[in-house]
Design an enzyme around this catalytic site. Structure first.
Site, PDB file in Angstrom:
ATOM      1  N   CYS C 252       0.846  -1.217   0.000  1.00 30.85           N
ATOM      2  CA  CYS C 252       0.000   0.000   0.000  1.00 30.85           C
ATOM      3  C   CYS C 252       0.864   1.243   0.000  1.00 30.85           C
ATOM      4  O   CYS C 252       0.538   2.240  -0.654  1.00 30.85           O
ATOM      5  CB  CYS C 252      -0.902   0.020   1.242  1.00 30.85           C
ATOM      6  SG  CYS C 252      -2.348  -1.050   1.125  1.00 30.85           S
ATOM      7  N   CYS C 335      -6.264  -7.911  -2.767  1.00 26.13           N
ATOM      8  CA  CYS C 335      -6.636  -7.888  -1.348  1.00 26.13           C
ATOM      9  C   CYS C 335      -8.108  -7.621  -1.116  1.00 26.13           C
ATOM     10  O   CYS C 335      -8.503  -7.215  -0.020  1.00 26.13           O
ATOM     11  CB  CYS C 335      -5.816  -6.828  -0.607  1.00 26.13           C
ATOM     12  SG  CYS C 335      -4.039  -7.053  -0.755  1.00 26.13           S
ATOM     13  N   CYS C 358      -5.645   1.065   4.122  1.00 25.37           N
ATOM     14  CA  CYS C 358      -4.453   1.037   3.267  1.00 25.37           C
ATOM     15  C   CYS C 358      -3.405   2.036   3.738  1.00 25.37           C
ATOM     16  O   CYS C 358      -2.227   1.875   3.454  1.00 25.37           O
ATOM     17  CB  CYS C 358      -4.814   1.340   1.814  1.00 25.37           C
ATOM     18  SG  CYS C 358      -5.401   3.034   1.541  1.00 25.37           S
TER      19      CYS C 358
END
Lengths: 91, 545, 374
Positions: C252, C335, C358
């Site tokens: 991320c 994800c 994130c």
């Protein structure tokens, strides 16, 4: 003799109403009207306010502006009298 | 000078979008001319004898070179290659097309200029001393206050539909070159005993059909109260100014009808209720705006040059003014060529002035209430370069303040409201006074000419005023004597019946000859007139040539 | 009768009375004296001020004085010969609505009503004059902002944020996910040129990419700012394209947090689509917060699933193709899973992990990593 004049909405230039109901910048083409006709035509002209602003009557004498407002209408026709090259009427 | 922030830019952009919309709605008929007219007036758009006229605001007469170049470019691209500076420090274009005006406004906006509220029954351009920030007799530059008032007065929700136009002037010097006594509201910067800045508030001056001098209604107004007090003044006027008669609708009529004391009392009453409210001017904003108006530096001051070039010397003598900063001078650029149209300037001349300002004058130019330009800050060692540049541009006429430095309204050659022409008379007077050498000999004298009683040419406050009238299709001119614009403001008196146009120049020449005959020592024309009275001059004016 | 949208227009009792046909209405001429009128208007549900001709400006002063001096708090209506260009003048002196003689110009009135975003003068309805507003911005207090926004609709919040508070320095962040159309539609109604920051992580569902193009076109958004991860960093840190599996936070960071950080200096404020009902750490979400020194505006903070659904239907907005397949929160395909059972809306994100965010919305941790690296 009278005729109807106004200013053109888009650019403010001096215009005169012709016998056809068009508007022209050339006084020579303006309708020559007697008093009765003049009032009627002025009424019509006043409704054409998407073309002509502030229509009113002027007097003519020998095909040129006459009457008391002769100087003012002469200036409207031929431009300022100040003699500067900047003010010469654009063709 | 003041620079817009993002908010000012946004406001201007919104305004132009609004006007574009209004033009569109007029063209397609959603707005009638009666509805459109006040809206276009509030964007400076007049309809004149043979074209539209656009009046561009020059806030308190201050411009930079970029702005001047834009004015030149607009003259070239949308007009006939010239512009006309007015007695309220604005610029007029005489030939733009309505359909082009929104684009012209965009061009102006790019250099932070506009035509907002330069006409209409709203608050107009706030004018100021054209020598502000330079004059040796200045207490404090009045222009930050003029800018604050300009913003406050723009798009005012309550005061956009006043009984009549409203003109405000701000003066920061001990002499009054802004004419605060002949404005609807005049603000005079003063200092109290503690040395703090405040304003005298003068209300009810004005010219036109019923000329009046303003009256002092408040001797000391603190700066933080400026907006609330002005609001109170406008509010009383908006409510009680006459709306039944166009010629009795200015605030001067209200002040006269109520009396200055009663008017002032009503203002105080309204002011008391709003004084501590949202209109209190924050010190941060005062400081922010003041920071834009500084004085230039002159680290290596040079003296005013002594020269053998007699033309340069004569021009320095007439057109140069002392500056508060050593080593600098202010210069008057006369827009009154002999036999020319007072206040007119070509696009090439505008560009020339812009170049000179940028190169030699700290990039600042002013427009004056007598239709001239000023370079307020010029280094003494640049004076000759500036003069040479002006000579090349045809702008080096050495007649600032002389009889040929004539002020004239556009008159019947341009204006719908005029009864007589003013420019040809100005030209004829200028030619005669120059030919006879009288202009040089007679020294400081103001001649102002109007083509109708609206007096945009300020003839009421001229030493020699000329007012054109129409008599059964012929032009006649009334002469007034004894008017004055400054601290000694006075309304001139009509001295008799009107003269035929062709007799006016000679009558004025005889007036000046009389002055030269009877003056005591070096006294100015106005001083002689005040000393001996008008009769001697009246005789001369009506004498057969 | 045209509303002027004056911001403190809350007259439920008066509205109710008028609707029931009761309540006293008083009409005043523009040149009435407010002192004389004060007694007359006490208890009126509505006061009308008549403008005999649109350029008779006395009605503007009368309205001002009724509001400020007489303290009149009821409904105020302008009637008579008025033109659309007067909309903001009327609003700012305290009129609630206008009944002009000339009808059929609603569009012109609507346009005029919002013509100027700012004012040089104080006025009714929460108008801060520029001479004060310019100086307020620097010391804006979050609490005051939140107080101001607390009872406002997301549209009002957005309009104020975009046209006023952070004019020229604000963007919206959008994932073009399941709920994104709501905020984006609101933006498109206010200013379709508002920058839309879209993080193209390189791991987006194809459906998201397609939806992003579709929605942009349909809403007329003109300023999509597409951000991608730095190519060099990606080559170094995620050469095998498995970083998401090894270290999702790092992934991320590479693909979302750092690309955003690179351009965040262009803006004073960012608009998000975050909502309290998303659960987890978002349950106490304020409308305005400061993250790493920069403002985040969460105009939809108080909206729930029903409100979102209602908005979709009202404006017939296209849905993200994956929402039909049980996806309620849509991030990268690596994800993101459909919602599990009756888990909360984001329960499909980083399934089986502790990770819930994130990182683009969370304060940066103190730079332990950098210190450790040295």
């Amino acid at each position: 003799m009278k005729t109807v004049t106004a200013n053109r909405l888009t650019d403010g230039r001096v215009i005169y109403r012709t016998a056809n109901g068009d508007w022209t910048t050339d006084l020579a083409d303006a309708a020559r009207l007697d008093s009765d006709q003049a009032d009627v035509v002025l009424g019509l002209a006043s409704t054409e306010n998407r073309i002509a602003v502030g229509a009113y009557l002027i007097e003519l004498a020998d095909d040129l502006p006459g009457g008391q407002k002769w100087r003012r209408e002469g200036i409207r026709l031929a431009g300022p009298t100040t003699g500067s090259t900047h003010t010469a009427a654009v063709a | 000078m003041y620079t817009y922030d993002t908010y000012d830019h946004a406001m201007l952009a919104d305004r132009i979008a609004e006007f574009r919309d209004q033009v569109e709605r007029r063209l397609d008929g959603r707005l009638t001319e009666d509805q459109f007219k006040p809206l276009r007036l509030m964007n400076g758009v007049y309809l004149q004898l043979h074209a539209y006229m656009l009046r561009v605001a020059i806030p308190y007469g201050t411009m930079n070179s970029a702005q001047m170049r834009t004015l030149a470019g607009i003259a070239r691209d949308y007009d006939r290659g010239y512009g006309h500076f007015t007695t309220r420090q604005n610029l007029q274009y005489n030939w733009p097309a309505l359909v082009d005006i929104p684009d012209i406004l965009d061009r102006l906006a790019a250099v932070e200029m506009h035509a907002i509220q330069t006409s209409g029954n709203c608050i107009r351009n706030v004018t100021a001393d054209p020598f502000a920030g330079a004059a040796a007799d200045e207490l404090e530059d009045g222009r930050p206050w003029a800018e604050i008032v300009r913003q406050w007065s723009s798009f005012h929700p309550e005061f956009t539909f006043l009984p009549r136009k409203f003109k405000i002037a701000v003066n920061g010097a001990t002499a009054d070159r802004a004419g605060i006594r002949v404005h609807d509201i005049g603000l005079q910067v003063v200092k109290n005993d503690a040395g703090e800045t405040g304003f005298e508030v003068w209300v009810g001056g004005g010219q036109g059909r019923t000329p009046r001098l303003g009256q002092l209604i408040k001797p000391f107004l603190a700066p933080e109260d400026l907006l609330s007090y002005l609001t109170a003044c406008l509010r009383v006027y908006n409510q009680h100014g006459r709306r039944d008669n166009l010629y009795k609708a200015r605030i001067k009529i209200l002040v006269e009808a109520l009396g200055a004391e009663e008017y002032g009392r009503q203002v105080e009453d309204e002011w008391a209720a709003i004084r501590e409210g949202e209109l209190k001017l924050p010190v941060e904003e005062i400081a922010r705006i003041r920071a834009f108006f500084g004085k230039p530096q002159s680290p290596t001051p040079a003296p005013v040059p002594v020269t053998e070039n007699s033309a340069f010397a004569r021009w320095l003598d007439r057109n140069r003014r002392d500056h508060s900063v050593e080593g600098l001078s202010s210069l008057v650029i006369s827009l009154k060529p002999i036999g020319g149209t007072p206040g007119d300037i070509t696009d090439a001349q505008m560009d020339a002035v812009a170049d000179l300002a940028e190169r030699h004058a700290f990039d600042e130019i002013r427009a004056t209430p007598d239709q001239n330009l000023i370079l307020p800050h010029v280094r003494n060692d640049a004076l000759e370069a500036v003069w040479t540049g002006l000579v090349d541009a045809g702008l080096a006429i050495a007649n600032a303040g002389l009889a040929t430095d004539i002020v004239a309204c556009p008159g019947l050659d341009y204006c719908n409201l005029a009864n007589a022409r003013s420019i040809p008379i100005a030209q004829a007077i200028s030619n005669l006074l120059d030919e006879t050498g009288l202009s040089e000999k007679a020294g400081d004298v103001t001649i102002k000419i109007d083509g109708c009683i609206n007096a945009c040419g300020h003839h009421h406050v001229a030493h020699i005023g000329v007012l054109g009238v129409d008599k059964r299709g012929e032009e006649f001119y009334q002469i007034t004597l004894g008017g004055a614009f400054g601290v000694d403001a006075a309304i001139g008196s009509i001295i008799g019946k009107g003269l035929a146009g062709e007799d006016v120049p000679a009558a004025i020449a005889r007036t000046l000859e009389t002055y030269l005959d009877i003056r005591a020592g070096n006294e100015r024309f106005i001083d002689t007139l005040r000393r001996v009275g008008p009769d001697a001059f009246k005789e001369a004016i009506y004498a057969e040539a | 009768m045209l509303k002027l949208d004056r911001k403190d227009d809350t007259h439920p009792i008066a509205d109710a009375q008028l609707a029931a046909g009761g309540g006293r209405i008083v009409e005043l001429a523009g040149d009435a004296d407010w002192r004389d009128a004060r007694a007359e208007i006490a208890g009126a549900v509505r006061v009308d001020i008549r403008f005999p001709i649109f350029n008779d400006g006395r009605g503007f002063t009368l309205a001002t004085q009724l509001r400020q001096r007489a303290g009149y708090a009821g409904k105020l209506r302008a009637v008579g010969d008025l033109i659309p260009d007067q909309a903001q003048h009327l609003m700012r002196v305290g009129f609630d609505d206008v009944d002009p003689d000339r009808k059929g110009q609603d569009a012109d009135w609507a346009r005029a009503r919002t013509r100027f975003a700012h004012a040089y003068q104080p006025g009714q309805g929460n108008v801060t004059p520029l001479f004060r507003h310019r100086h307020n911005r620097q010391d804006r207090d979050l609490a005051a902002l939140n107080a101001r926004y607390r009872d406002q609709t997301p549209q009002d919040i957005l309009r104020d944020a975009i046209e006023n508070e952070w004019i020229g320095k604000i963007a919206i962040m959008s994932s073009f996910g399941a709920e994104a159309a709501v905020g984006l539609h609101m933006i498109s109604q206010i200013d379709p040129a508002t920058p839309v920051i879209f993080l193209d992580t390189g791991r987006l569902f194809a459906q998201t990419e397609q939806y992003q193009r579709q929605l942009t076109l349909e809403l007329g958004l003109t300023n999509i700012r597409l951000l991608t991860p730095d190519a060099e960093a990606a080559a170094e840190e995620d050469s095998d394209n498995r970083l998401w599996r090894r270290d999702p936070d790092a992934c991320c960071s590479l693909r979302k947090v750092r690309p955003l950080d690179d351009i965040i200096g262009d803006y004073d404020a960012l608009i998000t689509g975050r909502k309290r009902f998303h659960g987890g750490g978002r349950m106490a979400l304020p409308v305005v917060e400061r993250i790493n020194g920069r403002i985040r505006v969460n105009p939809l903070a108080s909206w729930d699933a029903a409100a979102i659904e209602d908005y979709f239907q009202r404006f017939d907005l296209p849905r993200h193709p994956l929402t039909d397949m049980g996806y309620a929160s849509i991030g990268c395909w690596t994800c993101t899973a459909p919602v599990q059972g009756d888990g909360d809306i984001r329960s499909g994100r980083w399934l089986g992990q502790d990770k819930t965010e994130c990182g683009i919305h969370t304060p940066a941790p103190i730079a332990d990593e950098q210190v450790a690296a040295e």
